[in-house]
Design a protein around this motif. Structure first.
Motif, short mmCIF file in Angstrom:
data_model
loop_
_atom_site.label_atom_id
_atom_site.label_comp_id
_atom_site.label_asym_id
_atom_site.label_seq_id
_atom_site.Cartn_x
_atom_site.Cartn_y
_atom_site.Cartn_z
N ALA A 45 5.12 -15.47 2.16
CA ALA A 45 4.77 -16.27 0.98
C ALA A 45 3.27 -16.32 0.77
CB ALA A 45 5.34 -17.68 1.14
N ILE A 46 2.53 -16.48 1.86
CA ILE A 46 1.05 -16.53 1.77
C ILE A 46 0.51 -15.21 1.23
CG2 ILE A 46 -1.07 -16.66 3.12
CD1 ILE A 46 0.40 -18.61 4.99
N ALA A 47 1.01 -14.08 1.78
CA ALA A 47 0.53 -12.76 1.36
C ALA A 47 0.88 -12.50 -0.10
CB ALA A 47 1.13 -11.68 2.26
N ARG A 48 2.10 -12.85 -0.50
CA ARG A 48 2.52 -12.61 -1.88
C ARG A 48 1.65 -13.40 -2.85
NH1 ARG A 48 8.58 -14.07 -3.01
NH2 ARG A 48 7.73 -16.12 -2.48
N ARG A 102 -0.84 -11.73 -5.60
CA ARG A 102 -0.70 -12.03 -7.02
C ARG A 102 -2.03 -12.48 -7.62
NH1 ARG A 102 4.82 -15.67 -7.21
NH2 ARG A 102 6.35 -13.98 -7.31
N MET A 103 -2.72 -13.38 -6.92
CA MET A 103 -3.99 -13.90 -7.41
C MET A 103 -5.03 -12.79 -7.51
SD MET A 103 -4.21 -17.59 -5.45
CE MET A 103 -5.77 -17.98 -6.23
N ALA A 104 -5.03 -11.89 -6.50
CA ALA A 104 -5.99 -10.78 -6.51
C ALA A 104 -5.72 -9.85 -7.70
CB ALA A 104 -5.90 -10.01 -5.20
N MET A 105 -4.45 -9.52 -7.96
CA MET A 105 -4.10 -8.65 -9.08
C MET A 105 -4.46 -9.31 -10.41
SD MET A 105 -3.04 -5.84 -7.90
CE MET A 105 -2.37 -5.13 -9.38
N LYS A 106 -4.23 -10.62 -10.50
CA LYS A 106 -4.56 -11.34 -11.72
C LYS A 106 -6.06 -11.27 -12.00
CE LYS A 106 -3.92 -15.80 -14.00
NZ LYS A 106 -3.40 -17.19 -13.84
N ARG A 107 -6.84 -11.45 -10.93
CA ARG A 107 -8.30 -11.38 -11.10
C ARG A 107 -8.75 -9.97 -11.50
NH1 ARG A 107 -8.35 -14.92 -6.59
NH2 ARG A 107 -8.62 -13.15 -5.17
N ALA A 129 0.82 -1.21 0.00
CA ALA A 129 0.00 0.00 0.00
C ALA A 129 0.86 1.26 0.00
CB ALA A 129 -0.93 -0.01 1.21
N ALA A 130 2.00 1.20 0.67
CA ALA A 130 2.88 2.37 0.75
C ALA A 130 3.78 2.49 -0.48
CB ALA A 130 3.74 2.29 2.00
N GLY A 131 3.70 1.51 -1.40
CA GLY A 131 4.53 1.56 -2.59
C GLY A 131 5.94 1.07 -2.37
N GLY A 132 6.20 0.43 -1.24
CA GLY A 132 7.55 -0.02 -0.95
C GLY A 132 7.94 -1.26 -1.74
N ILE A 133 6.96 -2.15 -2.04
CA ILE A 133 7.24 -3.36 -2.80
C ILE A 133 6.14 -3.57 -3.82
CG2 ILE A 133 8.51 -4.50 -0.93
CD1 ILE A 133 6.01 -6.06 -0.26
N ASP A 134 6.45 -4.40 -4.83
CA ASP A 134 5.44 -4.71 -5.84
C ASP A 134 4.75 -6.01 -5.48
OD1 ASP A 134 7.19 -6.74 -6.43
OD2 ASP A 134 8.00 -5.79 -8.23
N GLU A 135 3.93 -6.52 -6.41
CA GLU A 135 3.16 -7.74 -6.12
C GLU A 135 4.02 -8.97 -5.97
OE1 GLU A 135 1.45 -9.54 -10.00
OE2 GLU A 135 1.42 -7.36 -10.25
N ASN A 136 5.27 -8.94 -6.44
CA ASN A 136 6.18 -10.06 -6.28
C ASN A 136 7.01 -9.98 -5.01
OD1 ASN A 136 5.52 -11.35 -8.79
ND2 ASN A 136 6.68 -9.75 -9.84
N GLY A 137 6.77 -8.94 -4.22
CA GLY A 137 7.51 -8.79 -2.99
C GLY A 137 8.86 -8.14 -3.17
N GLN A 138 9.13 -7.65 -4.40
CA GLN A 138 10.40 -6.98 -4.66
C GLN A 138 10.25 -5.49 -4.41
OE1 GLN A 138 13.06 -8.82 -5.35
NE2 GLN A 138 11.75 -10.65 -5.29
N ALA A 139 11.36 -4.85 -4.10
CA ALA A 139 11.33 -3.41 -3.87
C ALA A 139 10.86 -2.70 -5.14
CB ALA A 139 12.71 -2.92 -3.45
N ALA A 140 9.88 -1.85 -5.03
CA ALA A 140 9.35 -1.12 -6.19
C ALA A 140 10.40 -0.14 -6.70
CB ALA A 140 8.06 -0.40 -5.83
#
Length: 409
Positions: A318-321, A325-330, A284-295
């Motif tokens: 891992a669960i959150a990531r 990902r699934m939410a973004m895909k939908r 939410a803060a823009g710190g990481i992307d959907e893959n858990g990597q630093a944005a």
């Protein structure tokens, strides 16, 4: 008022000569189940036999074996069985009893509920001595009456919950073997060992004079139930105190282990929840992307949560990531589907307008002279060009012909 009638408790346990060592270790409180022993109370008191009874018993059994072995060899020699003599000499003496799951000896326990020993109310029986002394006197007399010299040992245990008497029976018998009389151990020589119900009758009658009663008649209850067509009651299973305590301790340990497991699972779930929340806040803060990597565009600040390498390798992360990902895909799928629906609606609308115009042109052309139809057909081809620019797949989904026909001709 008459006091409550407590039952006299009699229990036999099978015993092998090899068990004597363990029995003695427990008698001296050096082995066995000692968790229930009260060290402040007097130690066990010898009632029958000598302090060396265990060694005496083992020596007597060894002598029985040797006597029987000598008689067997003498019998083989008389019958001139030389090969059998050599074989038996190599094998050596055999145990002077028939093998069984109970063993040739018996350990016997006599006791009553501890409430009876502590009872101070008036009763049907007047006591001039303590309950323990009275019980002990009756127990020794009953043992000698029923088993005679085969009671090679008896002791009183004073340092446990309830006073009780232990006794060891070595059932001696003489049988005809190898042409002579041989001494053996044979439990069935004593009727009370052979018949459990008879033993309960005997001890119940013997101790009734001091206010104790016979235990429940289980076999008679079973016979009565069968005669009446009822389901017989389950036969009682006597459990040694050590076995009962071990079972209770095992149950307690299992409960504690289960509680510890539940507490650990709750703690792990709480940690996972914290990690999932931290992931969501970082996204939410823009710190990481959907893959858990630093944005790439993220600017670290106090408001942007930092995820440590430990958290990034955790199960919660891992669960959150995966969920993110699934939410973004939908969401992306829904957006693409909505865009396609809008595009298709626009194409349908435009094609409908073209087809309506084309229908008008065809109708007009059919009413004109031959010379005018060529000009009308030229106009129609220009209008139809928009349809022809659509790709074949789109035209097919819209129900349009892949190639047009010149109906105005």
């Amino acid at each position: 008022m008459a006091s409550k009638k407590h039952p006299i408790v009699l229990r036999f346990e099978g015993m092998d000569p090899g068990d004597i060592g363990g029995y003695e270790a427990h008698r001296y409180r050096k082995g066995g189940d000692l968790g229930h022993i009260d060290r402040e109370k007097p130690k066990p008191r010898l009632l029958i036999g000598t302090e060396a009874w265990a060694d005496e018993a083992r020596a007597e059994i060894k002598l029985m074996k040797l006597e029987t072995f000598a008689a067997e060899l003498a019998d083989l020699d008389r019958r001139k069985r030389r090969k059998e003599i050599e074989r038996r000499r190599i094998e050596g003496p055999r145990d002077p009893w028939r093998a069984s799951r109970h063993g040739p000896m018996r350990e016997l326990i006599l006791t009553a509920n501890k409430e009876w020993f502590e009872q101070t109310e008036s009763s049907d029986v007047e006591f001039s001595t303590s309950k323990e002394e009275l019980f002990e006197k009756r127990a020794v007399a009953w043992l000698k009456e029923q088993f005679g010299d085969d009671v090679i040992h008896a002791r009183a245990d004073l340092d446990e919950q309830a006073y009780h008497v232990h006794a060891v029976i070595m059932p001696r018998a003489t049988v005809k073997k190898y042409g002579t009389e041989c001494r053996v151990l044979q439990p069935s020589v004593h009727p009370l060992i052979k018949d459990y119900e008879a033993a309960q009758d005997s001890v119940g009658e013997w101790f009734s004079e001091i206010g104790l009663a016979r235990g429940q008649r289980h076999k008679q209850a079973i016979r009565d139930a069968l005669n009446d067509g009822r389901k017989p009651p389950a036969s009682p299973r006597h459990v040694r105190p050590a076995a009962w305590r071990a079972k209770q301790e095992r149950k307690l340990a299992e409960k504690e282990a289960a509680l510890e497991t539940r507490q650990r699972e709750v703690s792990e779930r709480e940690e996972q929840a914290d990690e999932i929340i931290a992931f969501g806040e970082a996204v939410a803060a823009g710190g990481i992307d959907e893959n858990g990597q630093a944005a790439a565009s993220a600017q670290q600040s106090e408001k942007t949560p930092a995820l440590t390498p430990v958290r990034k390798s955790s199960l919660g992360f891992a669960i959150a990531r995966k969920a993110y990902r699934m939410a973004m895909k939908r969401l992306r799928g829904k957006a693409a589907a909505e865009a396609e629906r809008n595009a298709r609606a626009q194409v349908v609308k435009e094609v409908a307008e073209i087809k309506a115009a084309d229908d008008v042109i065809v109708e007009i052309g059919q009413q004109l002279p031959e010379g005018m139809r060529a000009r009308i057909a030229k106009v129609r081809r220009k209008l139809s060009a928009r349809i022809m620019k659509l790709d074949p797949t789109t035209k097919g989904r819209l129900g349009l012909p892949i190639s047009g026909s010149d109906d105005s001709r």
